[in-house]
Design an enzyme around this catalytic site. Structure first.
Site, PDB file in Angstrom:
ATOM      1  CE1 TYR A   1      -3.404   3.742  -4.339  1.00 38.85           C
ATOM      2  CE2 TYR A   1      -2.754   1.928  -5.339  1.00 38.85           C
ATOM      3  CZ  TYR A   1      -2.804   1.750  -3.943  1.00 38.85           C
ATOM      4  OH  TYR A   1      -1.995   1.357  -3.112  1.00 38.85           O
TER       5      TYR A   1
ATOM      6  CD  GLU B   1      16.411 -14.751  -6.616  1.00 36.64           C
ATOM      7  OE1 GLU B   1      17.383 -15.530  -6.185  1.00 36.64           O
ATOM      8  OE2 GLU B   1      16.061 -14.405  -4.760  1.00 36.64           O
TER       9      GLU B   1
ATOM     10  CG  ASP C   1      10.082 -10.041  -3.236  1.00 41.60           C
ATOM     11  OD1 ASP C   1       9.412  -9.684  -3.780  1.00 41.60           O
ATOM     12  OD2 ASP C   1      11.091 -11.515  -2.607  1.00 41.60           O
TER      13      ASP C   1
ATOM     14  CG  HIS D   1       7.172  -9.974  -0.667  1.00 42.73           C
ATOM     15  ND1 HIS D   1       7.255  -8.710  -1.102  1.00 42.73           N
ATOM     16  CD2 HIS D   1       7.451  -9.930   0.366  1.00 42.73           C
ATOM     17  CE1 HIS D   1       7.459  -8.505   0.506  1.00 42.73           C
ATOM     18  NE2 HIS D   1       7.663  -8.399   0.873  1.00 42.73           N
TER      19      HIS D   1
END
Ligand SMILES: [Zn+2]
Length: 406
Positions: free
Chosen positions: A309, A386, A114, A109
């Protein structure tokens, strides 16, 4: 008479996101340990479904991919607002040494998807506790295959925007985490946020022969070199700098040894642009340069474009709302206007082509590192801070609450 319920204020919402941080981090780390790549992510999907099982969310899964769509209904009727989190990983060996590092060889990841899933589902928990404040529906778009696999397009083709019959999605918001920005900052801009990305391939057909007699061959090697340079001249001379383009030839292949002129040569690269007009213009020009330079030297060029994209375009009004709501929620210093787009690409662009909305970057650079020079997204060494996650969780929730306040 209907009783109107006041909206949760910013301090309360952020405090709730912080109180739930351990749940979000735990979910994120479980996903991080078991990364899956592409459109079919069975283990990831199972973790998402398990996390949604306790919530008052109607869940459907994709038929062509491992996508998950959740619908959370407010206490009153109203419009439908979409929040998106992508859940696929990259084909890359993780070298971070984190104690929750990838347990899958060759998958990581490394783009932080995630964290997107964890923040989105964290927001779903906050929203589920506040259904009486919500007039309308929240659609949770949990998509596979963002990393070049067009996962969002599969979900749109399967009716994502009509997940709530009679109330099509009328607004959308997504967060992308990045170590390029300080932790907890929300970075957004109106208009183009990320580029269109098209992959091109050029196959030159000449005539091979002895290296000592080039005049009786049609040598593709100097022609390939000339095309590379002509493409760069085209970009600087034919493209307005205020509607820019990047053309990079990243791969050239021809020949086998020193005394043979090969019959063919192959080039491939990427075209990055920030408007639909420039995209069409530059794709056509790359083809023309390849074909005409080849023709000038008695070769032929076969041009092939693999459509990537489209440009990710933020609605100007929504981008302003994101900035204002981030400032109210996280402090004015945390809401940072982005001066320039990024030339990477993102398939949330498909959603933003259909409904007004925005994507914002959430900074997550570890405190001991410098934003911009720390390992970035897609690095085998990238570590996302985090501590940024409660800000993202709360912002997802705030965007939906504000859009569905009745
Ligand atoms: Zn990404």
């Amino acid at each position: 008479m209907l009783k109107t319920v006041g909206m949760t204020d910013d301090a309360t919402l952020l405090a709730a996101a912080r109180a739930d941080a351990a749940w979000v981090v735990d979910l994120r780390r479980r996903l991080h340990r078991r990364p899956e790549v592409g459109l079919h992510l069975p283990q990831t999907q199972a973790i998402v479904l398990e996390a949604l099982a306790d919530l008052p969310v109607e869940v459907t899964t994709g038929t062509s991919t491992s996508s998950v769509v959740g619908v959370l209904r407010g206490a009153r009727s109203g419009p439908t607002y979409l929040l998106r989190g992508d859940m696929d990983a990259l084909p890359l060996q993780e070298d971070t040494g984190l104690d929750f590092a990838s347990e899958i060889p060759g998958a990581m990841h490394a783009c932080g998807h995630d964290t997107h899933v964890a923040m989105l589902l964290g927001a779903a928990r906050l929203l589920a506790e506040r259904r009486e404040e919500i007039a309308g529906q929240v659609v949770l778009m949990v998509q596979p295959g963002e990393e070049g696999h067009h996962g969002a397009r599969y979900m749109l083709d399967e009716g994502l925007l009509d997940a709530v019959p009679g109330a099509p999605v009328s607004g959308a918001f997504a967060i992308h985490i990045s170590t390029a920005f300080p932790t907890g900052t929300v970075n957004v801009r109106p208009g183009p946020l990320m580029a269109a990305a098209d992959h091109f391939r050029i196959t030159l057909q000449g005539a091979g022969g002895h290296a000592s007699t080039p005049h009786v061959t049609a040598d593709p090697v100097p022609v390939a070199a000339e095309i590379v340079l002509a493409l760069q001249a085209m970009v600087t001379r034919r493209v307005d700098v205020f509607d820019p383009a990047v053309v990079t030839v990243g791969h050239i292949a021809a020949g086998t040894t020193n005394n043979i002129i090969p019959a063919t040569a192959f080039l491939e690269g990427t075209i990055r642009t920030l408007s639909a007009q420039r995209r069409a213009d530059v794709v056509a020009r790359v083809q023309r340069v390849a074909e005409k330079v080849a023709e000038a030297h008695d070769l032929t060029a076969v041009f092939e474009r693999v459509e990537g994209y489209p440009v990710t375009v933020n609605d100007a009004v929504v981008a302003g709302q994101v900035e204002a709501r981030a400032a109210a929620l996280l402090g004015t210093e945390a809401a940072v206007p982005m001066p320039d787009p990024l030339m990477g690409a993102e398939d949330f662009s498909y959603v933003l082509e259909r409904v007004p909305g925005a994507m914002a970057f959430l900074g997550a650079c570890p405190p001991d590192l410098e934003p911009g020079s720390s390992p970035g997204n897609h690095s085998n060494l990238v570590v996302f801070d985090e501590d940024a996650l409660p800000a993202g969780t709360a912002l997802y929730a705030r965007m939906a609450l504000a859009a569905l306040s009745g």
